[in-house]
Write a protein that holds these residues in place. Structure first.
Motif, PDB file in Angstrom:
ATOM      1  N   SER A 383       0.852  -1.187   0.000  1.00 62.49           N
ATOM      2  CA  SER A 383       0.000   0.000   0.000  1.00 62.49           C
ATOM      3  C   SER A 383       0.883   1.231   0.000  1.00 62.49           C
ATOM      4  CB  SER A 383      -0.864   0.006   1.251  1.00 62.49           C
ATOM      5  OG  SER A 383      -1.434   1.283   1.424  1.00 62.49           O
ATOM      6  N   SER A 384       0.423   2.309  -0.650  1.00 61.90           N
ATOM      7  CA  SER A 384       1.243   3.528  -0.646  1.00 61.90           C
ATOM      8  C   SER A 384       0.892   4.418   0.547  1.00 61.90           C
ATOM      9  CB  SER A 384       1.086   4.295  -1.954  1.00 61.90           C
ATOM     10  OG  SER A 384      -0.230   4.744  -2.116  1.00 61.90           O
ATOM     11  N   ASP A 385      -0.261   4.226   1.169  1.00 62.10           N
ATOM     12  CA  ASP A 385      -0.674   4.939   2.383  1.00 62.10           C
ATOM     13  C   ASP A 385      -0.487   6.463   2.271  1.00 62.10           C
ATOM     14  OD1 ASP A 385      -1.751   5.169   4.888  1.00 62.10           O
ATOM     15  OD2 ASP A 385      -0.273   3.902   5.890  1.00 62.10           O
ATOM     16  N   ALA A 386      -1.516   7.133   1.763  1.00 62.04           N
ATOM     17  CA  ALA A 386      -1.431   8.584   1.518  1.00 62.04           C
ATOM     18  C   ALA A 386      -1.135   9.364   2.795  1.00 62.04           C
ATOM     19  CB  ALA A 386      -2.746   9.073   0.905  1.00 62.04           C
ATOM     20  N   ASN A 387      -0.440  10.500   2.643  1.00 63.80           N
ATOM     21  CA  ASN A 387      -0.094  11.338   3.790  1.00 63.80           C
ATOM     22  C   ASN A 387      -1.330  12.049   4.334  1.00 63.80           C
ATOM     23  OD1 ASN A 387       2.747  10.880   3.504  1.00 63.80           O
ATOM     24  ND2 ASN A 387       2.655  12.200   1.700  1.00 63.80           N
ATOM     25  N   ALA A 388      -1.323  12.295   5.639  1.00 61.96           N
ATOM     26  CA  ALA A 388      -2.451  12.974   6.299  1.00 61.96           C
ATOM     27  C   ALA A 388      -2.778  14.303   5.618  1.00 61.96           C
ATOM     28  CB  ALA A 388      -2.120  13.206   7.770  1.00 61.96           C
ATOM     29  N   GLU A 389      -1.713  15.066   5.286  1.00 62.05           N
ATOM     30  CA  GLU A 389      -1.915  16.384   4.682  1.00 62.05           C
ATOM     31  C   GLU A 389      -2.728  16.272   3.391  1.00 62.05           C
ATOM     32  OE1 GLU A 389       0.898  15.057   5.684  1.00 62.05           O
ATOM     33  OE2 GLU A 389       1.966  16.475   6.956  1.00 62.05           O
ATOM     34  N   PHE A 390      -2.416  15.241   2.598  1.00 64.41           N
ATOM     35  CA  PHE A 390      -3.089  15.086   1.308  1.00 64.41           C
ATOM     36  C   PHE A 390      -4.528  14.571   1.499  1.00 64.41           C
ATOM     37  CE2 PHE A 390      -3.577  12.772  -2.882  1.00 64.41           C
ATOM     38  CZ  PHE A 390      -3.753  13.929  -3.628  1.00 64.41           C
ATOM     39  N   VAL A 391      -4.718  13.663   2.440  1.00 66.90           N
ATOM     40  CA  VAL A 391      -6.072  13.154   2.702  1.00 66.90           C
ATOM     41  C   VAL A 391      -6.965  14.309   3.160  1.00 66.90           C
ATOM     42  CG1 VAL A 391      -7.456  11.466   3.981  1.00 66.90           C
ATOM     43  CG2 VAL A 391      -5.094  10.919   3.386  1.00 66.90           C
ATOM     44  N   TYR A 392      -6.397  15.173   4.039  1.00 66.39           N
ATOM     45  CA  TYR A 392      -7.145  16.333   4.541  1.00 66.39           C
ATOM     46  C   TYR A 392      -7.522  17.265   3.384  1.00 66.39           C
ATOM     47  CZ  TYR A 392      -8.102  20.653   7.076  1.00 66.39           C
ATOM     48  OH  TYR A 392      -8.690  21.794   7.551  1.00 66.39           O
ATOM     49  N   GLU A 393      -6.550  17.530   2.521  1.00 59.58           N
ATOM     50  CA  GLU A 393      -6.777  18.438   1.385  1.00 59.58           C
ATOM     51  C   GLU A 393      -7.889  17.894   0.470  1.00 59.58           C
ATOM     52  OE1 GLU A 393      -3.332  18.798  -1.173  1.00 59.58           O
ATOM     53  OE2 GLU A 393      -4.281  20.330  -2.432  1.00 59.58           O
ATOM     54  N   ILE A 394      -7.809  16.609   0.154  1.00 56.01           N
ATOM     55  CA  ILE A 394      -8.796  16.005  -0.761  1.00 56.01           C
ATOM     56  C   ILE A 394     -10.185  15.979  -0.103  1.00 56.01           C
ATOM     57  CG2 ILE A 394      -9.466  13.828  -1.896  1.00 56.01           C
ATOM     58  CD1 ILE A 394      -7.245  15.354  -3.374  1.00 56.01           C
ATOM     59  N   TYR A 424       2.380   2.637  -7.569  1.00 62.67           N
ATOM     60  CA  TYR A 424       3.353   2.914  -8.640  1.00 62.67           C
ATOM     61  C   TYR A 424       3.437   4.407  -8.933  1.00 62.67           C
ATOM     62  CZ  TYR A 424       2.528  -2.019  -8.788  1.00 62.67           C
ATOM     63  OH  TYR A 424       2.376  -3.312  -8.407  1.00 62.67           O
ATOM     64  N   VAL A 425       2.301   5.090  -8.796  1.00 60.20           N
ATOM     65  CA  VAL A 425       2.301   6.549  -8.967  1.00 60.20           C
ATOM     66  C   VAL A 425       3.043   7.177  -7.785  1.00 60.20           C
ATOM     67  CG1 VAL A 425       0.852   8.599  -9.203  1.00 60.20           C
ATOM     68  CG2 VAL A 425       0.122   6.440 -10.246  1.00 60.20           C
ATOM     69  N   ALA A 426       2.795   6.661  -6.578  1.00 63.82           N
ATOM     70  CA  ALA A 426       3.448   7.195  -5.377  1.00 63.82           C
ATOM     71  C   ALA A 426       4.971   7.043  -5.473  1.00 63.82           C
ATOM     72  CB  ALA A 426       2.929   6.488  -4.133  1.00 63.82           C
ATOM     73  N   ASN A 427       5.412   5.936  -6.075  1.00 64.59           N
ATOM     74  CA  ASN A 427       6.854   5.692  -6.221  1.00 64.59           C
ATOM     75  C   ASN A 427       7.557   6.783  -7.041  1.00 64.59           C
ATOM     76  OD1 ASN A 427       6.616   3.365  -4.755  1.00 64.59           O
ATOM     77  ND2 ASN A 427       6.737   1.978  -6.508  1.00 64.59           N
ATOM     78  N   LEU A 428       6.801   7.492  -7.877  1.00 68.15           N
ATOM     79  CA  LEU A 428       7.380   8.577  -8.670  1.00 68.15           C
ATOM     80  C   LEU A 428       7.635   9.815  -7.809  1.00 68.15           C
ATOM     81  CD1 LEU A 428       4.927   8.357 -11.723  1.00 68.15           C
ATOM     82  CD2 LEU A 428       7.258   7.447 -11.631  1.00 68.15           C
ATOM     83  N   ASN A 429       7.187   9.769  -6.564  1.00 75.93           N
ATOM     84  CA  ASN A 429       7.227  10.883  -5.606  1.00 75.93           C
ATOM     85  C   ASN A 429       6.107  11.878  -5.861  1.00 75.93           C
ATOM     86  OD1 ASN A 429       7.975  12.438  -3.445  1.00 75.93           O
ATOM     87  ND2 ASN A 429       9.511  13.596  -4.591  1.00 75.93           N
ATOM     88  N   MET A 430       4.906  11.345  -5.992  1.00 74.18           N
ATOM     89  CA  MET A 430       3.731  12.185  -6.194  1.00 74.18           C
ATOM     90  C   MET A 430       2.728  11.863  -5.086  1.00 74.18           C
ATOM     91  SD  MET A 430       1.355  12.322  -9.622  1.00 74.18           S
ATOM     92  CE  MET A 430       2.713  12.216 -10.764  1.00 74.18           C
ATOM     93  N   ASN A 431       1.937  12.853  -4.692  1.00 75.15           N
ATOM     94  CA  ASN A 431       0.848  12.585  -3.759  1.00 75.15           C
ATOM     95  C   ASN A 431      -0.230  11.813  -4.495  1.00 75.15           C
ATOM     96  OD1 ASN A 431       1.320  13.513  -1.132  1.00 75.15           O
ATOM     97  ND2 ASN A 431       1.012  15.639  -1.774  1.00 75.15           N
ATOM     98  N   VAL A 432      -0.710  10.738  -3.897  1.00 73.42           N
ATOM     99  CA  VAL A 432      -1.734   9.935  -4.574  1.00 73.42           C
ATOM    100  C   VAL A 432      -2.656   9.315  -3.536  1.00 73.42           C
ATOM    101  CG1 VAL A 432      -0.117   7.993  -4.698  1.00 73.42           C
ATOM    102  CG2 VAL A 432      -2.121   7.982  -6.165  1.00 73.42           C
ATOM    103  N   ILE A 433      -3.939   9.218  -3.925  1.00 71.01           N
ATOM    104  CA  ILE A 433      -4.910   8.579  -3.034  1.00 71.01           C
ATOM    105  C   ILE A 433      -5.901   7.789  -3.883  1.00 71.01           C
ATOM    106  CG2 ILE A 433      -6.527  10.562  -2.997  1.00 71.01           C
ATOM    107  CD1 ILE A 433      -6.801   9.871   0.097  1.00 71.01           C
ATOM    108  N   ASP A 434      -6.354   6.654  -3.341  1.00 69.12           N
ATOM    109  CA  ASP A 434      -7.346   5.857  -4.057  1.00 69.12           C
ATOM    110  C   ASP A 434      -8.732   6.439  -3.857  1.00 69.12           C
ATOM    111  OD1 ASP A 434      -6.195   3.488  -5.418  1.00 69.12           O
ATOM    112  OD2 ASP A 434      -5.293   3.163  -3.451  1.00 69.12           O
TER     113      ASP A 434
END
Ligand code: MN
Ligand code: MN
Length: 468
Positions: A383-394, A424-434
């Motif tokens: 799992s890439s487990d999105a960061n709290a900051e990004f989950v909050y923003e979305i 795989y998107v997260a591995n590019l160093n991008m914020n990503v969420i399902d």
């Protein structure tokens, strides 16, 4: 304030999306879903989905990026990779180096592929050998009307598209199953072993021809027929790509027609809403992009899967055509400033199998689009487990645009699990969420989704494009 009111203001309760929609939205939802059902019927393979997406994109004014040398805000472009991947973008008014907003879905679904030497005869019947693709329950596939979709090269080296079993006048194909009267041994096996992969052979003919010195008279008849009709031989199958899929069309489900039942919701429900999302936006601030990928169901491998360099190549080309250059540093800057919604389905809680879900953290059909911080299995592996900051923003973007959404986790911990392209998107160093639609009977020949959730996914992707 009464204690009850205070409790309600302090606690979280998920909402049924149907109850949150007005007449106007319900009307839009119905229209969107009937168009979606058309998309499902026309796109049962990744190639067909790319073809449908290109048609829709062109009709909406998108141009092939290969034919465009300079991009300016408002431009709409797409790029296709090997007929199985499409990247689409609407150029934003802000500096592209500040990042782009990407929504990514997959357009491959579990199915049966033909083997390279599939044709054989047994007991005066001609059959095709298959190799299943993706995680399917084998017992669901026998005794279903099946269609054959794919490409094959004829003797002149021309690529022919074949699709048989979808029109009312077409024949269909089938995998036979044992009658209960003789299934004593089969019925006492484990479900994983009841139908064996090597027994999933598709019946395609049974009319022998008179032929001197030829033993396999049905195979001979079929080869003659295929040669006359398509100018192919048995060897042609070695390079062909054929997918066996359920022959049924998408249908409304329920007296109230609140659900859509169909093959391939995973993940065409998110692919379609992503496609409609990017088509229906105009003049975004940040550049908006959509990508539809292949091979998710087998690990996102290969040159058309999410692990392929295609998306990065398309983004680099877009940057260069927008600002004139694309150095490695510029590309890196765009990627680290970008955000992605990995739009893939989640599992809806099934009233027949409540025990596999944990009620507070699973997603429910009808309760809106599911936003999942993490997927994976066991201890969150894969799992890439999105960061709290990004989950909050979305979450904020969804709330301020009246998108009804819920959280989602794939069943109880240690019950199973699964992954998406997010890692795989997260591995590019991008914020990503399902973020996607909850599905009942996932990976079956007839999956079910709630129409309200399809509509909320569409609203979610549009809100993300226009507000992040
Ligand atoms: Mn999926
Ligand atoms: Mn899947």
């Amino acid at each position: 304030m009464t204690d009850k009111e205070l409790f309600e203001s302090l606690s979280y309760e998920k909402k049924n999306a149907y109850l949150a929609m007005d007449e106007n939205e319900l009307g839009e939802m119905k229209e969107l879903c009937s168009d979606y059902m058309q998309f499902l019927d026309n796109g049962k393979t990744e190639r067909e989905c790319v073809c449908e997406a290109e048609k829709a994109a062109r009709a909406a004014g998108f141009k092939n990026m290969n034919e465009v040398s300079k991009l300016v805000p408002g431009d709409k472009v797409y790029k296709i990779n090997r007929e199985k991947n499409i990247f689409m973008a609407v150029i934003g008014s802000e500096d592209i180096l500040d990042g782009i907003n990407i929504v990514g879905a997959h357009i491959d679904s579990p199915r049966l592929d033909l083997k390279q030497n599939p044709l054989y005869e047994s007991t005066d019947m001609a059959l095709l050998k298959t190799h299943y693709y993706g995680g399917l329950k084998k017992y669901q596939w026998p005794t279903l009307p099946l269609a054959i979709h794919g490409v094959i090269f004829n003797s002149k080296g021309e690529k022919i598209n074949i699709c048989i079993g979808e029109k009312d006048e077409d024949p269909v194909f089938v995998i036979t199953d044992l009658l209960p009267h003789l299934a004593k041994d089969q019925m006492s096996k484990k479900m994983t072993e009841g139908i064996e992969a090597e027994n999933m052979n598709v019946l395609i003919g049974g009319m022998p021809v008179e032929a001197k010195d030829v033993k396999e008279k049905v195979k001979f008849a079929i080869l003659k027929l295929l040669n006359e009709r398509y100018d192919i031989t048995e060897k042609s199958f070695q390079s062909a790509e054929f997918e066996i899929v359920p022959a049924q069309k998408a249908r409304n489900v329920g007296f109230d027609e609140s659900f859509v039942g169909s093959y391939g919701h995973d993940d065409r429900v998110c692919a379609y809403t992503t496609l409609r999302g990017i088509i229906d936006i105009d003049s975004p601030k940040r550049t908006a992009a959509a990508i539809l990928v292949d091979k998710e169901e087998i690990g996102s491998m290969g040159n058309t899967g999410a692990q392929s360099a295609f998306m990065m190549m398309a983004i680099a080309e877009m940057i260069e055509k927008t600002i004139g250059t694309c150095t490695v540093t510029q590309l890196n800057r765009v990627i680290e400033n970008s955000a992605c919604m990995s739009s893939d389905v989640s599992a809806a809680v099934d009233p027949n199998y409540l025990s596999v879900s944990e009620e507070r953290n699973s997603s429910y059909a009808g309760y809106g689009v599911a936003i999942m911080k993490y997927t994976g299995a066991r201890g969150k592996y894969d799992s890439s487990d999105a960061n709290a900051e990004f989950v909050y923003e979305i979450g904020n973007i969804m709330d301020s645009n009246n998108v009804i959404w819920q959280t989602g986790e794939l069943g109880k911990v240690d019950q199973g699990g699964g992954g998406t392209i997010a890692q795989y998107v997260a591995n590019l160093n991008m914020n990503v969420i399902d973020c996607g639609v909850p599905v009942l009977s996932m990976h079956s020949p007839f999956e079910v989704v709630a129409k309200s959730d399809v509509y909320m996914a569409y609203k979610a992707y549009k809100a993300f494009y226009m507000n992040r």
